[in-house]
Design a protein around this motif. Structure first.
Motif, PDB file in Angstrom:
ATOM      1  N   HIS A 103     -18.279  20.307  64.196  1.00 31.60           N
ATOM      2  CA  HIS A 103     -18.392  19.012  63.571  1.00 31.60           C
ATOM      3  C   HIS A 103     -19.282  18.056  64.398  1.00 31.60           C
ATOM      4  N   TYR A 160     -21.416  20.732  60.792  1.00 37.19           N
ATOM      5  CA  TYR A 160     -21.079  19.972  59.399  1.00 37.19           C
ATOM      6  C   TYR A 160     -20.693  18.540  59.905  1.00 37.19           C
ATOM      7  N   THR A 161     -21.509  17.436  59.764  1.00 36.26           N
ATOM      8  CA  THR A 161     -21.322  15.898  60.311  1.00 36.26           C
ATOM      9  C   THR A 161     -21.535  15.126  59.137  1.00 36.26           C
ATOM     10  N   THR A 189     -10.554  15.624  64.182  1.00 36.71           N
ATOM     11  CA  THR A 189     -10.911  17.011  64.413  1.00 36.71           C
ATOM     12  C   THR A 189     -10.135  17.724  65.584  1.00 36.71           C
TER      13      THR A 189
END
Length: 843
Positions: A340, A373-374, A250
């Protein structure tokens, strides 16, 4: 004797066991050993039904293993240091020592009537100087092997009680005793170097075959092994900020860099800027627990500093001091990826920072996220800013790809880290084990000489001033340096009470040894073969105990075979009870004790609201006093009931009706035995049937006890009692069967079993009698009983050989009068024979 009088029976047999020293543990080369241990209690002053259940389970195993020829160690002690004693002293003006030992005497007096097979000669309390003096010796040994060190650390500080609090003692950001807002403070503390053993503690979990899977998972998660990338951001003004991340995939979504208020850079800045100092001070008012940080509002301070993104020099990220970052996790610095991580998302939203998605559920998904959004790392996602182009990958694959890519570019390295942190053991309180260190201006921190141990707590202390009384006690605190002989001062911190309970299992093997553990005794008795206790101790107590076993091995106090101290672990359920309540004028619940309620009403006729069964709680008044139960029904009734109602790993609901039914059943067992004792020894018509039923009961009860299926074993005993009562067998056969019944019941109801054994002429004590062994031949059924159904209704049964053929069964069935009458001269329309099971006839 036909009347069941537990008070007389139980006192008599407990006296017999004591006189014979039946449960005294002595090393023997002639028998295999078996070590049963329940997690020892805190001496609060009263035992509760949870204690009764826990210790009865251990007692069943101990008595059973004794009967099967094992040499048993089944000890009991008291986890006696801790804050409640100081609380009581402050509330009453008394002394923690007096309060503790008075409670121990009271609880022991309550436990003794349970008839537990405990070797009380091994009893100790962790507040006994003999015990904690050996704990001080362990500290010195651990220190010499590099297992203990001292450093500055950020801790939870209670500003009212003026003491460090463990994370578990911080509730909703407040001290569990004072209710004051907990602060973060940097203090010099002593630490056990448990983190050095992270990998061994983790991998050894796989060898714990007889531990519950959920406990092993909790231990593994707490140790928290992870692989990630460690790298540094270059500051635009010079210097670096090092970070560790488990999600390097990420990195392309980085929005900011955050540092802990206790990070060296933050401290450098606060020394120069009052605003930074004020912000950091505010951050330190919060607790250090994950729960406290999660619940607190996420706050940040823009330092004005920036760093360069490692993959793009033209891409600069702001540096914030953030209240949700702890210095003792990772490097004390993170990069935030708001797309995230929900915490980062909230932070970025608050401070107007960009939110850049790195991956999405699919390539055409909306990248304008309204929340983080995980997905799980094992989920397949599409990386829109990945290191391997726009391709669908699982998170784990992408992490590996990112680490390989960054290492290839010279950006950091892939490293393995653990969540487990070193164990801070310093506590600023009186009622604990003194740390055996002396502080000398010339020599520094010096361990006390072992010949001067124990360093005993002074009795003449007061609690009228907040803080640690040892700090205010010059005649105890002031001493001479054991190294140079000059004036010095003792360490006034005491040890975390988790230390006391982390090695008691080893001390029980030689409780009066002049060293922490006698080598021969430890080699013989260790490991604990069966450990029993609550799931609430699944993480810290068990983890610390596992570490201590390794540390004691390193220092020569335990053998290599004892590095994992508990061979088998069982976590029992709770004892619960309905809650009875009414409502006051304000509509608030008013709770009532069970004895105040009859048929759903109070004595004045007021109807009560019955709340579903819950954990027994003094505040809810849904408690049952074991003393009352023992006085009314006896110990055997309490023991039988807490084992019989549900599987031991589940909660059991205590009900008055259940206790009454148990008492009636045990009364019946005694009546049946008394009747048998008066029979002549002539044979009967059912001798062989009773013999088979006896061996079946032996087999089934043995299997139940061996597998912790105590409730299943008791169900078999109910059935066997009915068979025995109804049997037409002769006196000799029934006498032998009743003696076996007494033996099978003896782990659960030892007093009644001794009485029946004696009544029927059993030799010696039943506690010393060998466990009956089932004859496998008797478990094989020579005949089977098959019901006969005619047009769907049962009309009779036949007994045939268990290996009888269909033709042989048909011949017998067709010759039955009931069948011939139903057929009335006709052939059956359908005849279905299931050998060994049933015969169906349609006419």
């Amino acid at each position: 004797m036909t009347t069941y009088t537990p008070a007389d029976i139980e006192a008599k047999w407990q006296s017999s066991w004591a006189d014979a020293e039946t449960f005294k543990a002595v090393r023997s080369a002639d028998k295999p050993k078996y070590y049963v241990l329940e997690m020892f209690p805190y001496p609060s002053g009263r035992i509760h039904m949870g204690h009764v259940r826990n210790y009865t389970m251990g007692d069943v195993i101990a008595r059973y293993k004794l009967a099967t020829g094992h040499n048993i160690l089944h000890p009991m002690g008291w986890d006696a240091f801790g804050m409640p004693a100081e609380n009581a002293a402050m509330a009453s003006g008394g002394h923690p020592k007096d309060w503790t030992y008075n409670n121990i005497a009271d609880m022991k007096a309550q436990m003794k009537p349970l008839g537990l097979s405990i070797d009380w000669s091994r009893e100790f309390a962790t507040c006994d100087p003999e015990y904690y003096g050996q704990q001080q010796a362990l500290f010195i040994d651990f220190l010499s092997k590099g297992l203990i060190y001292r450093k500055k650390a950020v801790v939870n500080w209670d500003p009212v009680d003026m003491t460090v609090l463990a994370n578990e003692q911080v509730i909703d950001g407040k001290g569990w005793r004072s209710g004051a807002e907990v602060e973060r403070r940097e203090l010099v503390q002593w630490f056990f170097k448990i983190s050095d053993h992270s990998e061994e503690l983790l991998t050894a979990i796989d060898s714990l075959d007889n531990w519950p899977a959920k406990v092993k998972l909790m231990q593994a998660n707490w140790i928290g092994k992870s692989r990630g990338l460690q790298f540094a951001f270059d500051r635009t003004d010079g210097g670096q900020i090092e970070v560790y991340t488990t999600r390097p995939d990420t990195l392309m979504g980085a929005s900011f860099v955050g540092i802990s208020p206790d990070h060296p850079l933050a401290k450098e800045l606060e020394a120069k800027d009052e605003k930074v100092a004020a912000f950091c001070a505010e951050c330190r008012k919060g607790g250090t627990t994950a729960e406290a940080i999660e619940k607190a509002e996420k706050l940040g301070y823009d330092t004005g500093l920036t760093v360069k993104h490692p993959l793009d020099d033209s891409w600069e990220l702001p540096v914030y001091i953030a209240n949700f970052i702890l210095m003792d996790y990772g490097t004390g610095a993170i990069f935030g990826c708001p797309a995230h991580d929900q915490r980062d998302f909230d932070f970025a939203t608050k401070y107007g920072l960009p939110i850049n998605a790195v991956f999405l559920p699919s390539a055409d998904a909306d990248a304008n996220l309204t929340e983080a959004y995980t997905p799980a790392k094992t989920d397949t996602v599409t990386y829109v800013k990945g290191f391997a182009g726009e391709s669908a990958q699982t998170g784990d694959d992408a992490v590996d790809t990112a680490i390989t890519y960054c290492e290839g570019k010279g950006i950091g390295e892939g490293v393995t880290k653990y969540r487990l942190r070193d164990w801070g053991l310093s506590r600023q309180r009186y009622w604990g084990c003194p740390i055996p260190i002396i502080h000398c201006d010339d020599c520094g921190a010096v361990p006390e000489k072992k010949e001067n141990l124990p360093i005993e707590l002074p009795y003449d202390v007061t609690f009228d001033i907040p803080g640690n009384p040892l700090d205010r006690h010059p005649t105890w605190r002031d001493c001479t340096c054991p190294s140079c002989g000059k004036p010095a001062q003792r360490e006034t911190d005491t040890m975390d009470t988790f230390v006391d309970s982390s090695w008691y299992y080893a001390r029980f093997t030689s409780p009066h040894a002049e060293t922490p553990a006698n080598a021969e005794d430890a080699a013989y008795w260790m490991n604990v073969d069966q450990y029993i206790g609550g799931i609430e101790h699944a993480i810290l107590h068990l983890l610390y105990s596992r570490f201590f076993a390794r540390a004691m091995n390193i220092t020569g106090h335990l053998p290599d075979s004892a590095k994992e101290p508990f061979n088998a672990l069982f976590t029992q359920g709770m004892v619960t009870h309905e809650i009875y309540q009414t409502r006051n004028a304000e509509g608030r619940a008013v709770y009532h004790f069970p004895e105040e309620v009859t048929d759903g009403k109070l004595a004045d006729g007021t109807e009560v609201e019955i709340v579903p069964s819950a954990k027994m709680s003094k505040s809810k008044k849904n408690v049952v006093d074991p003393d009352d139960i023992l006085a009314k029904y006896g110990a055997d009734t309490a023991r039988w009931f807490v084992l019989s109602d549900s599987p031991p790993e589940r909660d059991v609901e205590w009900t008055a009706s259940g206790a009454e039914a148990t008492h009636k059943h045990l009364s019946r067992v005694l009546r049946v035995a008394n009747d048998i004792a008066t029979m002549d020894t002539a044979p009967g018509t059912g001798d062989e049937d009773l013999l088979r039923a006896t061996h079946k009961a032996i087999h089934d009860v043995t299997m139940g006890v061996e597998t912790f299926g105590f409730n299943a074993a008791i169900a078999k005993l109910y059935g066997f009692t009915n068979v025995l009562a109804k049997s037409k067998a002769g006196g000799a056969a029934k006498r032998e069967a009743a003696k076996v019944l007494a033996q099978l019941m003896s782990p659960m109801t030892p007093h009644l079993s001794e009485e029946i054994w004696s009544l029927l002429g059993g030799e010696g004590l039943i506690a010393n009698a060998p466990w009956p062994v089932a004859d496998e031949a008797m478990l094989v059924e020579d005949t089977v009983t098959m019901p006969i159904q005619i047009n769907g209704k049962r009309r009779g049964e036949i007994k045939v050989a268990s290996d009888a053929s269909k033709d042989a069964i048909e011949e017998i069935v067709m010759g039955l009068e009931v069948v011939q009458k139903a057929l009335d001269g006709n052939a059956p329309k359908k005849l279905i024979i299931v050998p060994g099971r049933i015969v169906n006839i349609v006419v």
